[in-house]
Design an enzyme around this catalytic site. Structure first.
Site, short mmCIF file in Angstrom:
data_model
loop_
_atom_site.label_atom_id
_atom_site.label_comp_id
_atom_site.label_asym_id
_atom_site.label_seq_id
_atom_site.Cartn_x
_atom_site.Cartn_y
_atom_site.Cartn_z
N LYS A 1 -9.26 -23.52 -17.84
CA LYS A 1 -8.96 -22.09 -17.89
C LYS A 1 -9.69 -21.33 -16.79
O LYS A 1 -10.91 -21.25 -16.77
CB LYS A 1 -9.35 -21.51 -19.25
CG LYS A 1 -9.08 -20.01 -19.36
CD LYS A 1 -9.49 -19.45 -20.71
CE LYS A 1 -9.25 -17.94 -20.77
NZ LYS A 1 -9.62 -17.37 -22.09
N SER B 1 -5.90 -14.70 -23.66
CA SER B 1 -5.99 -14.78 -22.21
C SER B 1 -5.85 -16.20 -21.64
O SER B 1 -5.78 -16.39 -20.43
CB SER B 1 -7.33 -14.20 -21.74
OG SER B 1 -8.41 -14.93 -22.31
N SER C 1 -7.88 -15.73 -27.94
CA SER C 1 -7.38 -16.08 -26.62
C SER C 1 -6.91 -17.52 -26.49
O SER C 1 -6.24 -17.86 -25.52
CB SER C 1 -8.44 -15.81 -25.55
OG SER C 1 -8.65 -14.43 -25.40
#
Length: 383
Positions: free
Chosen positions: A76, A131, A155
């Protein structure tokens, strides 16, 4: 799309049936073909990935059997490689950094890749969530079997739900986190419970629990404060009924109906420099006490993962997508989103499992048993 899971890849590489270099090359080819449309990646590390894969092949030739030998993983964001170090030490091959919301983005259920906005692989006009946007898309589209995430309010779990994959948030404080508030915890996105369990064994040194089924569970559509839409609730409830019919869980009623205080204002106060955190501490203490009581009489708490289906790229509207997830960032409980089904709009929804602190192994065991008994099936977007 690749159907090979992390377990199958690692076993094949360790057995000499496949080379890590070839596995990495296939993943890089998939990314090259698919990412112009999906925009799941910020960076693709072709040369570095092939170099690492060659090192894995050399380790296997020398007699090592790394648990993630040759498994392509996505990390990520551009700062995510450090969090992936245990996976790389276990033989995984990092192929690139996945998309996250762009600078100045006022909402987090969005992603910006190197080529533009990240799209949901089920419907390009919808967001994948965030996210950990690109991470979920990379796994859902079969570009990699595993992708790392970080979950500060949902997220990992929200994009997992909206992309039809599994997403685990670890117990708060269990692993290092760059979040000074302590709200964010590392997590993983995977296509199967077995692959998520493999990640867990590597990062924790523990195997998932082997409990006696059915496990006791409390169902809550709204946690006492949220206002989820009828379809996400119905899809999650249908998933629960399949779990009950398969003998994975048994629903029970707690002595007192679960009703948490809305964690939103408390979460926002903790994230706002200089804000008065007194009320946040009160909300946290009340909710933790109520959850402690619940987990005294049941193994699991089950909810929908997100209150809505994926929204468009113009913005999230008036409903916080985090309304059913961020309570467990505030309390620190581990939580796992598992595919629940597909809505009328053609996009997936998730069902969220929550367990007591440090009981990630129990959540993974539930997911694996549900898959084994056919109560949860993998979702695949059209190629």
């Amino acid at each position: 799309m690749s159907e090979d899971g992390a377990l199958e890849i690692a076993d094949a590489v360790c057995a000499g049936a496949r080379r890590a270099v070839d596995v990495a090359g296939e993943a890089l080819t998939r990314i090259e073909r698919a990412d112009p449309a999906l925009c799941a990646f910020l960076d693709v590390w072709e040369e570095e990935a092939l170099r690492r894969a060659a090192e894995v092949d050399a380790r296997v030739a020398a007699g090592e059997r790394p648990p993630l030998a040759g498994v392509p993983v996505a990390v990520k964001g551009r700062r995510g490689l450090r969090a992936a170090e245990p996976l790389l030490a276990a033989g995984a091959v990092a192929v690139g950094a996945t998309s996250v919301p762009g600078p100045g983005t006022p909402w987090q259920t969005w992603g910006l890749g190197a080529r533009g906005r990240t799209v949901n692989p089920w419907r390009a006009d919808r967001t994948p969530g965030g996210s950990s946007a690109g991470a979920a898309v990379a796994v859902a589209a079969g570009l990699v079997p595993l992708a790392t995430g970080a979950d500060g309010a949902g997220s990992v779990r929200i994009p997992a739900a909206w992309c039809g994959v599994l997403g685990l948030k670890a117990t708060g404080g269990r692993f290092p986190s760059g979040d000074p508030t302590g709200l964010a915890a590392p997590g993983i996105l995977a296509r199967t419970g077995a692959d998520a369990g493999l990640w867990w064994r590597v990062v924790s040194g523990r195997d998932p629990s082997v409990p006696c089924f059915p496990l006791t569970a409390v169902w809550s559509p709204d946690l006492g404060y949220a206002s989820p839409g009828p379809e996400p609730v119905a899809l999650a409830r249908e998933a629960v009924e399949r779990l009950v019919a398969a003998g994975v869980v048994r629903l029970v009623r707690p002595p007192v109906a679960l009703s948490l205080l809305d964690p939103g204002p408390a979460w926002l106060a903790l994230r706002t420099p200089g804000a008065d955190s007194g009320d946040a501490r009160r909300v946290r203490a009340v909710n933790e006490a109520r959850l402690h009581t619940l987990f005294g009489c049941a193994d699991l708490l089950i909810t929908p993962t997100a209150p809505t289906s994926p929204h468009g790229h113009e913005g999230p509207g008036d409903v916080y997508s985090t309304s059913l997830t961020w309570a467990f960032n505030l309390s620190g409980h581990p939580a796992f989103s598992v595919p629940a089904g597909v809505g009328a709009d053609g996009c997936p929804a998730g069902v969220q499992f929550v367990a007591g602190h440090d009981r990630e192994g129990l959540l993974l065991a539930v997911a694996q048993e549900a898959e084994r008994r056919g109560a949860v099936t993998a979702l695949r977007p059209a190629s």
